[in-house]
Design an enzyme around this catalytic site. Structure first.
Site, PDB file in Angstrom:
ATOM      1  N   CYS A   2       0.801  -1.229   0.000  1.00  0.00           N
ATOM      2  CA  CYS A   2       0.000   0.000   0.000  1.00  0.00           C
ATOM      3  C   CYS A   2       0.821   1.259   0.000  1.00  0.00           C
ATOM      4  CB  CYS A   2      -1.099   0.023   1.015  1.00  0.00           C
ATOM      5  SG  CYS A   2      -2.484   0.692   0.119  1.00  0.00           S
ATOM      6  N   ARG A  27      -5.596   5.521   0.491  1.00  0.00           N
ATOM      7  CA  ARG A  27      -5.418   4.311  -0.323  1.00  0.00           C
ATOM      8  C   ARG A  27      -5.987   3.063   0.346  1.00  0.00           C
ATOM      9  NH1 ARG A  27      -1.080   4.186  -4.014  1.00  0.00           N
ATOM     10  NH2 ARG A  27      -0.623   2.094  -3.298  1.00  0.00           N
ATOM     11  N   TRP A  75      -1.896  -3.088   3.111  1.00  0.00           N
ATOM     12  CA  TRP A  75      -3.203  -3.617   2.724  1.00  0.00           C
ATOM     13  C   TRP A  75      -2.939  -5.071   2.391  1.00  0.00           C
ATOM     14  CZ3 TRP A  75      -6.403  -4.842  -1.686  1.00  0.00           C
ATOM     15  CH2 TRP A  75      -7.764  -4.674  -1.427  1.00  0.00           C
ATOM     16  N   ASN A 101       6.024  -2.567  -1.679  1.00  0.00           N
ATOM     17  CA  ASN A 101       4.739  -2.650  -2.385  1.00  0.00           C
ATOM     18  C   ASN A 101       4.929  -3.556  -3.574  1.00  0.00           C
ATOM     19  OD1 ASN A 101       3.372  -0.973  -0.719  1.00  0.00           O
ATOM     20  ND2 ASN A 101       3.434   0.809  -2.083  1.00  0.00           N
ATOM     21  N   GLY A 102       3.868  -4.281  -3.945  1.00  0.00           N
ATOM     22  CA  GLY A 102       3.968  -5.184  -5.093  1.00  0.00           C
ATOM     23  C   GLY A 102       3.910  -6.624  -4.616  1.00  0.00           C
ATOM     24  N   GLU A 481     -22.185  -5.709 -18.333  1.00  0.00           N
ATOM     25  CA  GLU A 481     -21.290  -4.884 -17.516  1.00  0.00           C
ATOM     26  C   GLU A 481     -21.159  -3.471 -18.105  1.00  0.00           C
ATOM     27  OE1 GLU A 481     -20.226  -4.897 -14.719  1.00  0.00           O
ATOM     28  OE2 GLU A 481     -18.440  -3.651 -14.627  1.00  0.00           O
ATOM     29  N   LYS A 485     -22.095  -0.100 -16.089  1.00  0.00           N
ATOM     30  CA  LYS A 485     -21.106   0.968 -15.888  1.00  0.00           C
ATOM     31  C   LYS A 485     -21.693   2.291 -16.339  1.00  0.00           C
ATOM     32  CE  LYS A 485     -18.739  -0.077 -13.817  1.00  0.00           C
ATOM     33  NZ  LYS A 485     -18.480  -1.321 -13.181  1.00  0.00           N
ATOM     34  N   GLU A 488     -24.849   3.492 -14.075  1.00  0.00           N
ATOM     35  CA  GLU A 488     -24.618   3.843 -12.668  1.00  0.00           C
ATOM     36  C   GLU A 488     -23.880   5.164 -12.509  1.00  0.00           C
ATOM     37  OE1 GLU A 488     -22.083   1.231 -10.325  1.00  0.00           O
ATOM     38  OE2 GLU A 488     -20.972   0.652 -12.102  1.00  0.00           O
ATOM     39  N   HIS A 504     -37.442 -10.413 -30.007  1.00  0.00           N
ATOM     40  CA  HIS A 504     -38.541 -10.965 -29.214  1.00  0.00           C
ATOM     41  C   HIS A 504     -39.218  -9.886 -28.376  1.00  0.00           C
ATOM     42  CE1 HIS A 504     -37.619 -14.993 -30.533  1.00  0.00           C
ATOM     43  NE2 HIS A 504     -36.339 -14.705 -30.333  1.00  0.00           N
ATOM     44  N   LYS A 603     -19.963   2.037  -1.892  1.00  0.00           N
ATOM     45  CA  LYS A 603     -18.922   1.118  -2.372  1.00  0.00           C
ATOM     46  C   LYS A 603     -19.144  -0.292  -1.827  1.00  0.00           C
ATOM     47  CE  LYS A 603     -15.208   0.031  -4.589  1.00  0.00           C
ATOM     48  NZ  LYS A 603     -15.441  -0.229  -6.013  1.00  0.00           N
TER      49      LYS A 603
HETATM   50  C1  F6R Z   1     -20.740  -1.705 -10.006  1.00  0.00           C
HETATM   51  C2  F6R Z   1     -20.333  -2.255  -8.725  1.00  0.00           C
HETATM   52  C3  F6R Z   1     -21.303  -3.119  -8.000  1.00  0.00           C
HETATM   53  C4  F6R Z   1     -20.581  -4.239  -7.241  1.00  0.00           C
HETATM   54  C5  F6R Z   1     -21.577  -4.992  -6.349  1.00  0.00           C
HETATM   55  C6  F6R Z   1     -20.921  -6.113  -5.598  1.00  0.00           C
HETATM   56  O1  F6R Z   1     -19.741  -0.944 -10.591  1.00  0.00           O
HETATM   57  O2  F6R Z   1     -19.252  -2.010  -8.252  1.00  0.00           O
HETATM   58  O3  F6R Z   1     -22.278  -3.636  -8.837  1.00  0.00           O
HETATM   59  O4  F6R Z   1     -19.999  -5.100  -8.172  1.00  0.00           O
HETATM   60  O5  F6R Z   1     -22.150  -4.102  -5.427  1.00  0.00           O
HETATM   61  O6  F6R Z   1     -19.929  -5.639  -4.744  1.00  0.00           O
HETATM   62  P1  F6R Z   1     -18.797  -6.586  -4.200  1.00  0.00           P
HETATM   63  O7  F6R Z   1     -17.990  -7.018  -5.355  1.00  0.00           O
HETATM   64  O8  F6R Z   1     -18.018  -5.752  -3.224  1.00  0.00           O
HETATM   65  O9  F6R Z   1     -19.487  -7.761  -3.545  1.00  0.00           O
END
Ligand code: F6R
Length: 608
Positions: A2, A27, A75, A101-102, A481, A485, A488, A504, A603
């Site tokens: 990290c 981070r 991390w 890191n790495g 996906e 993206k 959202e 259909h 998140k």
């Molecule tokens: C979309 C996104 C969400 C997550 C979902 C699951 O960009 O990030 O759809 O993929 O909330 O979250 P995790 O992967 O943390 O279980």
């Protein structure tokens, strides 16, 4: 991995190290530590949890004397978040301290060699081999020893090294992971990121691959592995701290998109030995995977979408039936699970409540749980039988990009592993597939080199009302996906359809100017998707097509064609998702939205 900071100068080092680590908190991390040399003696402190623990343990750093030292926020990647696993790591004789890191890919080999030579290890980390190697090979010349040891490491590293053998210098080197040197007045610094030192200096060297830095308080030498001096340009940082935390990008999402090649390499590298897939993290014998009659993949959101890619890949390569479920459906639908069935749980955060509850239900019914998780020690990781960690690093933007891509990499590796143990591919085929898989990160990198065309396209279409994403097979999974993206972060209504399903019902929504993004990377389905493109075109749609290089025939039908680098169809998803992420990013950006924090979203979704 990290955050890294190092200081050498005339002032007490520990408080400066702590304030640098504070600047790197954004981070994400789970433990922190520092090592400082004072009067030729190594001193250190390490704590688990927030930085305040380290501050308390050291009285804000005042308890630790000494004017040079290194610090780290960790991390967890190899080994749980514990004091033993946190950095710095030390040689057995306590004379060398290292922050890293790495990922050191060949650490198991090196650890074995050192253990045979009588070294004892106190952590589960890959990093600890570095100080032990330094002790083992120390020949009285610090640089020579550092250079020799670095030459033995495979993988990615940014290293900060101090030693009581040479108490007036900090040594640093990078390959793969970023590292900078800050040039102060009577003081010099190393750091993984500019924000760590921005309040102290704006003059930095940005270390390039394989460059070493030797810092004393009033001098910095940048040299190669043979100590040949490299003349470097000083870089004057003209960003503020906020921009610096994002490496100069305006939003984390773009930074994380750009980090994908590195994240992919970090995730796949440790699981590849030459062209063989090595799944040493799996605890069950090969016979278990050989005899599997069914796999479930359970996840939410983007992780569910990657699970759909996984279905195509696992069924195609390993010929094992795969059922993919949304976690919120799986937990309430009374699925038929036989004891011993494999349930693969995918989650970036490892804390998504629906996913966690689905895991618990499956476990109760006797399933074995294999999770693909990004956050070490998270609830899902802890409750799983086996975990395959993605090494994407902390993901800060709400919309996932690098975690999604690395989840896909794990599924590719798993597909190849299962295919081999189930006798579905020959060793020659495995070699060929892995050879190609290894090229994907560089292909992503090449694609990301110039995204100005995509930005222009995004600007042109930022005001559209509806977008449809279409594709077949893996392209359909990626369409889902791409659509998520976009919606959202841009708040544009968007849907994804299996291209063959359009007629259909949904095709009645296509009218003049409706934007359709058509994905057609799968060779055997190409002609069919091309027909679908013609169908929507003839109803007035504007079509952006995403195809592999060489498929120029699509230009006759589509309004715009985006070419992704050529690869095997089974791996195409890893490349075709990239332009969709970039388009979504720029559409949101040019609409003036807060890309990283879209409305109503969090998140980590820890509620039902
Ligand atoms: C979309 C996104 C969400 C997550 C979902 C699951 O960009 O990030 O759809 O993929 O909330 O979250 P995790 O992967 O943390 O279980």
């Amino acid at each position: 991995m990290c955050g890294i900071i190092g200081y050498i100068g005339d002032r007490q080092a520990a408080p400066i190290i702590l304030s640098g680590l504070r600047k790197l908190e954004y981070r994400g991390y789970d433990s922190a530590g520092m090592a400082v040399i004072c009067d030729g003696k190594m001193q250190s402190e390490k704590t688990v949890g927030k930085l305040v623990e380290l501050e308390n343990a050291t009285d804000e750093g005042t308890k630790i004397q000494g004017k040079m030292g290194i610090g780290h926020t960790r991390w967890a990647t190899h080994g749980a978040p514990t004091v033993q696993n946190s950095h710095p790591h030390f040689s057995q004789d306590g004379k060398f301290a290292v922050v890293h890191n790495g990922i050191i890919e060949n650490y198991l080999e090196l650890r074995k060699m050192l253990t045979e030579a009588g070294f004892t290890f106190v952590s589960d980390t890959d990093t600890e081999v570095v100080p032990q190697l330094l002790q083992h090979f120390y020949n009285g010349d610090m640089f020579e020893t550092v250079s020799k040891v670095v030459g033995m490491l495979r993988g990615a590293y940014a290293l900060g090294i101090i030693s009581t053998h040479d108490p007036d210098r900090i040594y640093a080197v990078r390959k793969g992971s970023p590292l900078i040197v800050g040039l102060g007045d009577g003081a010099n610094f190393i750091a993984s990121d500019i924000p760590a030192i921005l309040s102290r200096t704006r003059r930095v060297y940005l270390l390039e691959e394989g460059e070493f830095a030797i810092l004393s308080k009033d001098k910095v030498d940048i040299v190669d592995a043979d100590k040949k001096v490299i003349h470097k340009q000083v870089y004057e940082v003209d960003w503020d701290v906020d921009a610096a935390q994002k490496d100069g990008y305006e939003y984390y999402m773009l930074k994380e998109i750009m980090e994908q090649p590195r994240a992919m390499k970090d995730t796949m590298g440790p699981r590849l030995n030459g062209n063989d897939v090595v799944m040493s993290e799996l605890s069950m014998p090969e016979s278990y995977y050989k005899n599997l009659s069914k796999i479930f993949i359970v996840a939410c959101g983007s992780a569910y979408h990657v699970g759909l890619v996984g279905k195509y890949v696992l069924e195609d390569l390993a010929r094992v039936p795969v059922e993919v479920d949304l976690a919120s459906e799986f937990r309430y639908r009374n699925p038929i699970i036989q004891p011993g069935d494999l349930v693969i749980i995918i989650s970036q955060s490892g804390e998504t409540l629906d996913t966690l509850e689905a895991l618990r239900d499956a476990k109760k019914q006797g399933a074995r749980i294999l999770s693909i998780v990004n956050v070490k020690g998270s609830s899902i990781a802890r409750e799983s039988d086996d975990v395959l960690y993605t090494h994407a690093g902390p993901e800060i933007a709400v919309a996932t990009t690098k975690a999604y891509s690395t989840q896909m990499d794990i599924l590719f590796l798993l597909g190849l592993y299962l295919a081999r143990v189930r006798g579905q591919i020959t060793s020659a085929q495995e070699q060929e597939l892995v050879e190609e898989l290894k090229t994907i990160p560089d292909k992503v990198q090449a694609f990301l080199k110039d995204v100005s065309g995509l930005e222009k396209l995004a600007k042109q279409h930022k005001s559209v009302r509806d977008v449809f994403f279409i594709g077949r097979g893996i392209d359909y999974a990626i369409a889902l996906e791409g659509s998520l993206k976009l919606k959202e972060i841009s708040y544009i209504h968007s849907e994804a359809y299996a291209a063959g399903e359009l007629k259909h019902g949904t095709i009645s929504l296509i009218e003049d100017g409706t934007l359709v993004i058509a994905l057609a990377t799968q060779q055997k389905l190409f002609e069919k998707t091309l027909s679908n493109i013609k169908e929507v075109k003839s109803r007035g749609a504007t079509v952006i097509a995403v195809v592999m290089e060489g498929h120029t025939e699509v230009e006759k039908e589509a309004d715009v064609t985006i070419y992704i680098p050529k690869t095997m169809e089974v791996f195409a998803g890893a490349l075709e998702v990239i332009p969709l992420q970039v388009l979504a990013y720029y559409i949101s950006y040019h609409k003036g939205l807060d890309v990283d924090k879209p409305r109503n979203l969090a998140k980590s979704v820890t509620v039902e």
